[in-house]
Design an enzyme around this catalytic site. Structure first.
Site, PDB file in Angstrom:
ATOM      1  N   MET A   1       0.838  -1.183   0.000  1.00  0.00           N
ATOM      2  CA  MET A   1       0.000   0.000   0.000  1.00  0.00           C
ATOM      3  C   MET A   1       0.878   1.239   0.000  1.00  0.00           C
ATOM      4  SD  MET A   1      -2.944   1.121  -0.307  1.00  0.00           S
ATOM      5  CE  MET A   1      -3.812  -0.434  -0.206  1.00  0.00           C
ATOM      6  N   CYS A   2       0.323   2.361  -0.357  1.00  0.00           N
ATOM      7  CA  CYS A   2       1.050   3.628  -0.451  1.00  0.00           C
ATOM      8  C   CYS A   2       0.130   4.748   0.001  1.00  0.00           C
ATOM      9  CB  CYS A   2       1.507   3.898  -1.883  1.00  0.00           C
ATOM     10  SG  CYS A   2       2.339   2.510  -2.680  1.00  0.00           S
ATOM     11  N   ARG A   3       0.649   5.949  -0.018  1.00  0.00           N
ATOM     12  CA  ARG A   3      -0.134   7.180   0.152  1.00  0.00           C
ATOM     13  C   ARG A   3       0.274   8.130  -0.956  1.00  0.00           C
ATOM     14  NH1 ARG A   3      -4.353   6.431   3.466  1.00  0.00           N
ATOM     15  NH2 ARG A   3      -4.243   4.722   1.965  1.00  0.00           N
TER      16      ARG A   3
ATOM     17  N   VAL B   1       4.397   8.263  -1.310  1.00  0.00           N
ATOM     18  CA  VAL B   1       5.317   7.466  -0.497  1.00  0.00           C
ATOM     19  C   VAL B   1       4.879   6.015  -0.642  1.00  0.00           C
ATOM     20  CG1 VAL B   1       5.975   9.262   1.125  1.00  0.00           C
ATOM     21  CG2 VAL B   1       3.905   7.942   1.572  1.00  0.00           C
TER      22      VAL B   1
ATOM     23  N   ASN C   1      -2.139   3.764  -5.723  1.00  0.00           N
ATOM     24  CA  ASN C   1      -2.203   3.439  -4.300  1.00  0.00           C
ATOM     25  C   ASN C   1      -3.031   2.157  -4.169  1.00  0.00           C
ATOM     26  OD1 ASN C   1      -3.979   5.085  -1.529  1.00  0.00           O
ATOM     27  ND2 ASN C   1      -2.722   3.261  -1.538  1.00  0.00           N
TER      28      ASN C   1
END
Length: 263
Positions: A1-3, A88, A115
């Site tokens: 997962m990411c942001r 990120v 994401n």
């Protein structure tokens, strides 16, 4: 997962959007408040932004955590732009692609981020990969699910689809081929933003002065943040945002994956 986060609007320092907010992308790298999968986004980061008079964005990407890069903190303090896309990363699977796997991905004036995660990667998208031209497959920046999803969306953009349709059709097609995928996609050309909410959180806010921010989660507790419903396409230009429901995928016309080799 990411942001991830995208912004279009009046000129602003990168740090005002990414570093200074109490719960901005910088802090989300180690303490996201609404992330449903994973807890630390330390497998790389990147930011892309547009300079006055140049439609092709610049990018700064690294393989390590954003908090460990003092050069980025200095850059974000002084570089100003009217549009950006930053992310990120929390890698779905281990890999050797380093900063090449960090969003934003780019082509021409476009910046893109994913994401989420493609379920069953890489086998689940083997069929869809065959719909791309060989030169597009060879040009992939990284060997991860996000890079292939970007290639599928980019093929639609190059064929003439508008940003919203390119993202929504790609999202639904990948979801049909890989059920259970999380496909929050984010795209900008420096003037508009398109995004999908599919399996994870997405928020947006119209800023004083006419700008719009679209992000995985609110960067602060200021009023005005609105959550995008799941299975929704967001398109934004200036301070205007339009939300369009996305249809659930069908199995029709989804390329079949290759057969298992015989033993």
């Amino acid at each position: 997962m990411c942001r991830h986060i995208a912004y279009v609007g009046p000129e602003v320092a990168l740090g005002k959007l990414l570093v200074e907010p109490p719960h901005g992308l910088y802090r989300q790298s180690w303490a996201p408040r609404r992330q449903r999968h994973g807890t630390v986004n330390a497998d790389g980061f990147g930011v892309g932004w547009y300079a006055a008079g140049d439609p092709v964005p610049a990018r700064y990407r690294r393989a390590g955590p954003i908090w460990a890069d003092l050069s980025f903190a200095d850059l974000a303090r002084v570089v100003r732009s009217t549009a950006l896309l930053a992310a990120v990363r929390d890698a779905t699977l281990a890999g050797a692609d380093a900063e090449a796997a960090a969003a934003p991905f780019a082509a021409g004036r476009w910046l893109f981020s994913h994401n989420g995660a493609v379920a069953g990667w890489p086998r689940s998208l083997a069929g869809l990969s065959r719909t791309l031209a060989p030169e597009d497959l060879l040009a992939l920046e990284a060997r991860n699910d996000s890079a292939l999803v970007w290639a599928l969306a980019l093929a639609r953009l190059r064929a003439g689809d508008d940003p919203g349709r390119a993202l929504s059709d790609t999202c639904v097609e990948v979801a049909a081929a890989a059920p259970g995928s999380r496909l929050n996609l984010l795209l900008t050309d420096g003037a508009t933003i398109a995004a999908t909410a599919w399996g994870d959180t997405l928020w947006y806010r119209a800023l004083p002065g006419g700008g719009t921010v679209v992000a995985s989660e609110p960067a602060d507790d200021a009023p005005g943040w609105r959550e995008v419903p799941d299975r929704t396409l967001l398109t934004a230009s200036g301070a205007e945002a339009l939300l369009t429901p996305l249809k659930e995928p069908s199995d029709a016309s989804v390329p079949a994956p290759p057969k298992e080799p015989r033993t």
